[in-house]
Write a protein that holds these residues in place. Sequence first.
Motif: not given
Length: 440
Positions: A311-330
Motif C-alpha cells: 500500500r502507498r501509506r506503507e511506502l510513505v511510512k518507510q520514507t518518513h522513517k528514512a528521513a528521520r534517521k537521516a536527520d538524527h544522524r546529521l
Amino acid sequence: MTSTYFDTPERDLLAHNLTLRRREGTDESGWQLKVPHPKGRTELHAPLSEELPPELIEVVTGAALGKQLHAVTTIHTLRNRHRVLGPDGELIVEVDDDIVDTTPADSGSVAWHEIEVELGPRTDAVPAALADSLAKAGARRSEFPSKLSRVLPARSGPDTDTAAERAIYNYMTAQIDMIFAGDVALRRGQDPIHDTRVATRRLRSTLRVFGKLLDRSAIGAIEDELKWYAGLLGDVRDCHVQHRRLADQVNKLPPELVLGPIAARIDSTILARQVPSRDALTAAMDSTRYLKLLATLHAWQSQPPFDRRVRRRELVKQTHKAARKADHRLTAGLHNQRHASLHRARKAAKRARYAAELLEPAGKRKQAKPNIKYYKTIQRVLGDYNDGIVSSQFLWRTATTAGTTAGENGFTFGLLYANEMHAADDARRKAATIAANRYS
C-alpha cells in the motif's frame, strides 16, 4: 540478406536490448552486435566467420548470465533499395522495400512485406512528402520497432496491483537496467563506473529502506552482494575522484610553492592503487559470484520480490522513517564532529533521498520533491567534507614518504593538506547552516 540471431534459450540478450547477428549476402556481411546508446543503438562489428567472435561474446557475457549462445531465429530478406541523394552525392534518405520470411527456432515460419526508411547522416526526420506518399499508397506505421521484435516479441512485465508496487518495481528495474548497461560498457573498455555505482547503491538502498515491504526470502543476501560489487566499483571510482581533485589543487598553487615532483608523486601513488583495483573488478565480473548476482537481478525484472500487496501509506511510512534517521544522524554528526559520524550521516541522507525519489511516482510528488532537493544538497555537501578528509589523509601519508626521499620535499604536501582540512571544515559548517535553515 540472411541474418541469423544468437541469444540464450531464455533470450537474455533481447531482454536488455542487445542483438547479436551474423549477416550474409550484402555489403554489410559479417557479425554485428547492437548495443543500447542514449541516441539509439551503436553497432560493433567483426568479420564474417562460422564461429561466434570471442570479442563480441566477451561484451555480452554478463547480459547472457554466462550462458552459451545459440541461434534463435533466422530472417531472410529480399530487399529493393531506393536511395535519394543530394547534389553532392550524400545520402538524404534510403527507402528499403523488403519481403521478409523467418524461421524461429521454437515456432513456425512467418512472412510479411514492409517498408523501412533509413535517414542519411544530415537528415533529422522522414521528409513529409515521402511520408505522405507512403501513407497514400496504404503504408502504416508498424507496431514493431524491428524485424526481430516481430519474430521474438518482448515479454510483458509482471502485473503490479497498486501504485506503490509499480513505483518500487519501476525504480528497481531502472537501476537493474543501469547495472546491466554498465556491465556491457565496462566489458567494452569504457568508463561507466560512476553511473553503475550509483545504480547499485540506489538498488541496495531500496532493499534496505523498503525491505519490510518485500519478500525477505527472495532478497536473501542480495543486499550484501550489492554492497560487495559497489565496493569494487568504489575502489576504482575513488581513485579517479582523488586524482582529479588533487591535480586541480596542485594547479591552483603558485608555481613557487610547488616544490619537487608533486604531480608525479601523486600520479604514481594513486596509480599503484588504481591498477590492482581495476584488475580486481575485472576478475570479479568473470566470477560465479557476480554472474549469480546478475541472474537474481534479471529474474526480479519479471518476478519482483513481492510477497504481499503493498500500500502507498506503507511506502510513505518507510520514507518518513528514512528521513528521520537521516536527520538524527546529521544532528549527531554535527554535534560530535567525528568523521565516522558525518560519514554515516551522508549515507543516511543518500537513503532518504533515494526513498523520496521512489515515492514521487507513487503519487506523492508534492511531498517528495522538497525532500529530494534537501537530502541531495546535504549529500553533496557532506560529500565535499568526506573528499576533503580522505584527501588530507592521503596527503599526510604521501608527505611522510616524500619528506624522506632524495629530491623531494614535504612542504607542498603539507600546504595541500592544510587546504583540504580547511575545505572539509567549510563543508561541515555549510551542512550545519543548511540543516538549521530547514526548520527556521
